[in-house]
Design a protein around this motif. Sequence first.
Motif, PDB file in Angstrom:
ATOM      1  N   GLY A 317     -44.575   3.102 -42.217  1.00  0.00           N
ATOM      2  CA  GLY A 317     -43.616   2.343 -41.216  1.00  0.00           C
ATOM      3  C   GLY A 317     -43.596   3.157 -39.984  1.00  0.00           C
ATOM      4  N   PRO A 318     -42.954   2.145 -38.954  1.00  0.00           N
ATOM      5  CA  PRO A 318     -42.739   2.788 -37.579  1.00  0.00           C
ATOM      6  C   PRO A 318     -41.611   3.962 -37.637  1.00  0.00           C
ATOM      7  CG  PRO A 318     -41.435   0.686 -37.900  1.00  0.00           C
ATOM      8  CD  PRO A 318     -42.306   0.853 -39.134  1.00  0.00           C
ATOM      9  N   PRO A 319     -41.945   4.979 -36.649  1.00  0.00           N
ATOM     10  CA  PRO A 319     -41.211   6.020 -36.271  1.00  0.00           C
ATOM     11  C   PRO A 319     -39.554   5.448 -35.633  1.00  0.00           C
ATOM     12  CG  PRO A 319     -43.143   6.492 -35.189  1.00  0.00           C
ATOM     13  CD  PRO A 319     -43.199   4.754 -35.495  1.00  0.00           C
ATOM     14  N   PRO A 320     -38.734   6.514 -36.232  1.00  0.00           N
ATOM     15  CA  PRO A 320     -37.478   6.060 -35.768  1.00  0.00           C
ATOM     16  C   PRO A 320     -37.297   6.141 -34.213  1.00  0.00           C
ATOM     17  CG  PRO A 320     -37.366   8.121 -36.946  1.00  0.00           C
ATOM     18  CD  PRO A 320     -38.777   7.459 -37.213  1.00  0.00           C
ATOM     19  N   PRO A 321     -36.336   5.413 -33.464  1.00  0.00           N
ATOM     20  CA  PRO A 321     -36.268   5.482 -32.012  1.00  0.00           C
ATOM     21  C   PRO A 321     -36.037   6.730 -31.475  1.00  0.00           C
ATOM     22  CG  PRO A 321     -34.878   3.727 -32.848  1.00  0.00           C
ATOM     23  CD  PRO A 321     -35.456   4.565 -34.043  1.00  0.00           C
ATOM     24  N   GLU A 322     -35.176   7.611 -32.203  1.00  0.00           N
ATOM     25  CA  GLU A 322     -34.924   9.102 -31.756  1.00  0.00           C
ATOM     26  C   GLU A 322     -36.249   9.821 -31.693  1.00  0.00           C
ATOM     27  OE1 GLU A 322     -33.322   8.851 -35.983  1.00  0.00           O
ATOM     28  OE2 GLU A 322     -33.344   7.519 -34.412  1.00  0.00           O
ATOM     29  N   PHE A 323     -37.102   9.492 -32.788  1.00  0.00           N
ATOM     30  CA  PHE A 323     -38.443  10.348 -32.710  1.00  0.00           C
ATOM     31  C   PHE A 323     -39.204   9.952 -31.577  1.00  0.00           C
ATOM     32  CE2 PHE A 323     -43.120  10.858 -33.807  1.00  0.00           C
ATOM     33  CZ  PHE A 323     -42.873  12.213 -34.373  1.00  0.00           C
ATOM     34  N   LEU A 324     -39.253   8.472 -31.176  1.00  0.00           N
ATOM     35  CA  LEU A 324     -40.144   8.217 -30.157  1.00  0.00           C
ATOM     36  C   LEU A 324     -39.576   8.797 -28.828  1.00  0.00           C
ATOM     37  CD1 LEU A 324     -40.440   4.695 -31.092  1.00  0.00           C
ATOM     38  CD2 LEU A 324     -42.279   6.153 -31.333  1.00  0.00           C
ATOM     39  N   LYS A 325     -38.307   9.078 -28.670  1.00  0.00           N
ATOM     40  CA  LYS A 325     -37.689   9.614 -27.284  1.00  0.00           C
ATOM     41  C   LYS A 325     -37.999  11.140 -27.161  1.00  0.00           C
ATOM     42  CE  LYS A 325     -34.136   6.261 -27.421  1.00  0.00           C
ATOM     43  NZ  LYS A 325     -32.493   6.036 -27.469  1.00  0.00           N
ATOM     44  N   ARG A 326     -38.634  11.778 -28.212  1.00  0.00           N
ATOM     45  CA  ARG A 326     -38.834  13.309 -28.060  1.00  0.00           C
ATOM     46  C   ARG A 326     -39.863  13.820 -27.247  1.00  0.00           C
ATOM     47  NH1 ARG A 326     -38.554  15.513 -34.053  1.00  0.00           N
ATOM     48  NH2 ARG A 326     -39.555  17.285 -32.986  1.00  0.00           N
ATOM     49  N   SER A 327     -41.024  12.471 -26.943  1.00  0.00           N
ATOM     50  CA  SER A 327     -41.959  13.065 -26.154  1.00  0.00           C
ATOM     51  C   SER A 327     -42.652  11.764 -25.598  1.00  0.00           C
ATOM     52  CB  SER A 327     -43.120  13.677 -27.006  1.00  0.00           C
ATOM     53  OG  SER A 327     -44.442  13.867 -26.627  1.00  0.00           O
ATOM     54  N   LYS A 328     -43.248  12.092 -24.199  1.00  0.00           N
ATOM     55  CA  LYS A 328     -43.832  10.921 -23.737  1.00  0.00           C
ATOM     56  C   LYS A 328     -45.106  10.639 -24.191  1.00  0.00           C
ATOM     57  CE  LYS A 328     -41.955  12.039 -18.907  1.00  0.00           C
ATOM     58  NZ  LYS A 328     -42.271  12.618 -17.852  1.00  0.00           N
ATOM     59  N   GLU A 329     -45.778  11.567 -25.236  1.00  0.00           N
ATOM     60  CA  GLU A 329     -46.913  11.483 -25.704  1.00  0.00           C
ATOM     61  C   GLU A 329     -46.832  10.154 -26.607  1.00  0.00           C
ATOM     62  OE1 GLU A 329     -49.994  13.247 -25.698  1.00  0.00           O
ATOM     63  OE2 GLU A 329     -49.097  13.995 -24.015  1.00  0.00           O
ATOM     64  N   THR A 330     -45.545   9.613 -27.206  1.00  0.00           N
ATOM     65  CA  THR A 330     -45.589   8.627 -27.980  1.00  0.00           C
ATOM     66  C   THR A 330     -45.937   7.324 -27.680  1.00  0.00           C
ATOM     67  OG1 THR A 330     -43.291   8.438 -27.623  1.00  0.00           O
ATOM     68  CG2 THR A 330     -43.857   9.843 -29.381  1.00  0.00           C
ATOM     69  N   SER A 331     -45.675   7.271 -26.259  1.00  0.00           N
ATOM     70  CA  SER A 331     -46.098   5.649 -25.563  1.00  0.00           C
ATOM     71  C   SER A 331     -47.488   5.673 -25.659  1.00  0.00           C
ATOM     72  CB  SER A 331     -45.303   5.783 -24.074  1.00  0.00           C
ATOM     73  OG  SER A 331     -46.209   6.883 -23.488  1.00  0.00           O
ATOM     74  N   LYS A 332     -48.216   6.478 -26.059  1.00  0.00           N
ATOM     75  CA  LYS A 332     -49.678   6.222 -26.070  1.00  0.00           C
ATOM     76  C   LYS A 332     -49.939   5.425 -27.483  1.00  0.00           C
ATOM     77  CE  LYS A 332     -51.326  10.504 -23.540  1.00  0.00           C
ATOM     78  NZ  LYS A 332     -51.988  11.834 -24.024  1.00  0.00           N
ATOM     79  N   TYR A 333     -49.182   5.704 -28.265  1.00  0.00           N
ATOM     80  CA  TYR A 333     -49.365   5.064 -29.634  1.00  0.00           C
ATOM     81  C   TYR A 333     -48.343   4.063 -30.148  1.00  0.00           C
ATOM     82  CZ  TYR A 333     -52.157   9.462 -29.553  1.00  0.00           C
ATOM     83  OH  TYR A 333     -52.774  10.466 -29.138  1.00  0.00           O
ATOM     84  N   TRP A 334     -47.261   4.011 -29.724  1.00  0.00           N
ATOM     85  CA  TRP A 334     -46.458   3.062 -30.139  1.00  0.00           C
ATOM     86  C   TRP A 334     -45.452   2.501 -28.848  1.00  0.00           C
ATOM     87  CZ3 TRP A 334     -46.064   7.883 -32.349  1.00  0.00           C
ATOM     88  CH2 TRP A 334     -46.714   8.061 -33.512  1.00  0.00           C
ATOM     89  N   ASN A 335     -45.307   1.178 -28.948  1.00  0.00           N
ATOM     90  CA  ASN A 335     -44.372   0.766 -27.821  1.00  0.00           C
ATOM     91  C   ASN A 335     -42.904   0.950 -28.180  1.00  0.00           C
ATOM     92  OD1 ASN A 335     -43.440  -0.979 -29.934  1.00  0.00           O
ATOM     93  ND2 ASN A 335     -44.507  -2.973 -29.393  1.00  0.00           N
ATOM     94  N   ILE A 336     -41.953   0.650 -27.462  1.00  0.00           N
ATOM     95  CA  ILE A 336     -40.404   0.861 -27.765  1.00  0.00           C
ATOM     96  C   ILE A 336     -39.975   0.402 -28.826  1.00  0.00           C
ATOM     97  CG2 ILE A 336     -39.623  -1.106 -26.373  1.00  0.00           C
ATOM     98  CD1 ILE A 336     -37.580   0.686 -25.029  1.00  0.00           C
ATOM     99  N   ASP A 337     -40.519  -0.376 -29.579  1.00  0.00           N
ATOM    100  CA  ASP A 337     -40.016  -0.817 -30.683  1.00  0.00           C
ATOM    101  C   ASP A 337     -40.552  -0.212 -32.118  1.00  0.00           C
ATOM    102  OD1 ASP A 337     -38.402  -2.916 -29.327  1.00  0.00           O
ATOM    103  OD2 ASP A 337     -40.235  -4.381 -29.372  1.00  0.00           O
ATOM    104  N   GLY A 338     -41.655   0.580 -31.676  1.00  0.00           N
ATOM    105  CA  GLY A 338     -42.257   1.509 -32.541  1.00  0.00           C
ATOM    106  C   GLY A 338     -43.395   0.899 -33.093  1.00  0.00           C
ATOM    107  N   ARG A 339     -43.858  -0.275 -32.639  1.00  0.00           N
ATOM    108  CA  ARG A 339     -45.145  -0.938 -33.073  1.00  0.00           C
ATOM    109  C   ARG A 339     -46.446  -0.095 -32.728  1.00  0.00           C
ATOM    110  NH1 ARG A 339     -44.884  -7.232 -31.787  1.00  0.00           N
ATOM    111  NH2 ARG A 339     -43.837  -6.126 -29.938  1.00  0.00           N
ATOM    112  N   PHE A 340     -47.283   0.267 -33.482  1.00  0.00           N
ATOM    113  CA  PHE A 340     -48.496   0.748 -33.162  1.00  0.00           C
ATOM    114  C   PHE A 340     -49.275   0.067 -32.191  1.00  0.00           C
ATOM    115  CE2 PHE A 340     -52.284   3.393 -33.699  1.00  0.00           C
ATOM    116  CZ  PHE A 340     -51.844   4.503 -33.785  1.00  0.00           C
TER     117      PHE A 340
END
Length: 340
Positions: A317-340
């Motif tokens: 499933g999608p990563p939790p929001p706190e995980f997505l905020k830990r690195s700018k790299e996450t924006s390459k793979y997921w949007n703000i809602d965690g969709r790939f």
Amino acid sequence: MASRQFSTPVTVLPPREFLSTGFEAINPSQIVEEERLPFYNRNHYYPMRIGEVLKDRYQILAKVGYGTSSTVWLCRDLRKQSYWVIKVHITTLKYNRELEVYKHLASVTIEHSGRLYIRQLEDSFKIKSRNGEHDCFVMTPLGMSLRTFQQMQPDSIFEQSLVKSALDQVLIGVDFLHDADVIHTDLHSDNLLIAITDDSILSTVEEDEIRTPSARKQVGDTFIYISRYMLGGAGPLTICDLGQARVGKEQSGIAMPVLYRAPEVILNMKWDNSVDIWSLGLLAWDLLERESLFRIYNNELELNDAYHLAAMTSLLGPPPPEFLKRSKETSKYWNIDGRF
């Protein structure tokens, strides 16, 4: 009158003679043992000969393993008349992380049953070859790896009860490492060895090498021997190879084998000892199933982080929001809602 002190004389065994004929000569064009590893360079390895005596003390009896940075040999201590294995590192290992980790663990005074599940370093020294210096570790002999044992099972998978027992032991060892502020980062079945409960296997290996010398290939004046496997009873699993371990609670940078790499490592985040628990989850799967849990290639040749992260998202499933905020790299793979 002062009494005189007499020391007990030490009986040193003479080295044994090993046959230089009668072995299977492997075609020099055939790729064997460490030659199959990526980035292999023959000049980096010590050109060991069975029968050789190191440090005027340790006679090499048989090859029992190899890796990307070392070969491993069963030896007899001619002074103490006991068996050990010697791990001989390549010359290009300028900073021996494993030795530093062992020194750190030796300074840790906590009492923890998990220490028994970590391979111990008994001695270390250096030897020279024509290409440089090699670090040598003297360690207790252990049996075959869990991976080798798995390959002997029907369909190369274990029963659930055996996997549960194996993981219980590994978790105790990992808990000790984490309490000692050590992150292993390289937990997989090749680095889990089965302890020997019947030491007679060691003398058997020695006698077998004398009667039927190991197959080997010769390249120039260097021999590459075929390893002998040792299975002397089913003792506890022992966590080995601390060469990629890190000391400290928080780390950064690339680590872990690609197939076992945790998402925070892929994404260049800060990471901690939780990456070892991620590895153990994947290890459990690999011991029970024929196929790896995650697909990491977009074809058979090209490694692809996007495919790896997509496979994680599909299953977990999608990563939790706190995980997505830990690195700018996450924006390459997921949007703000965690969709790939």
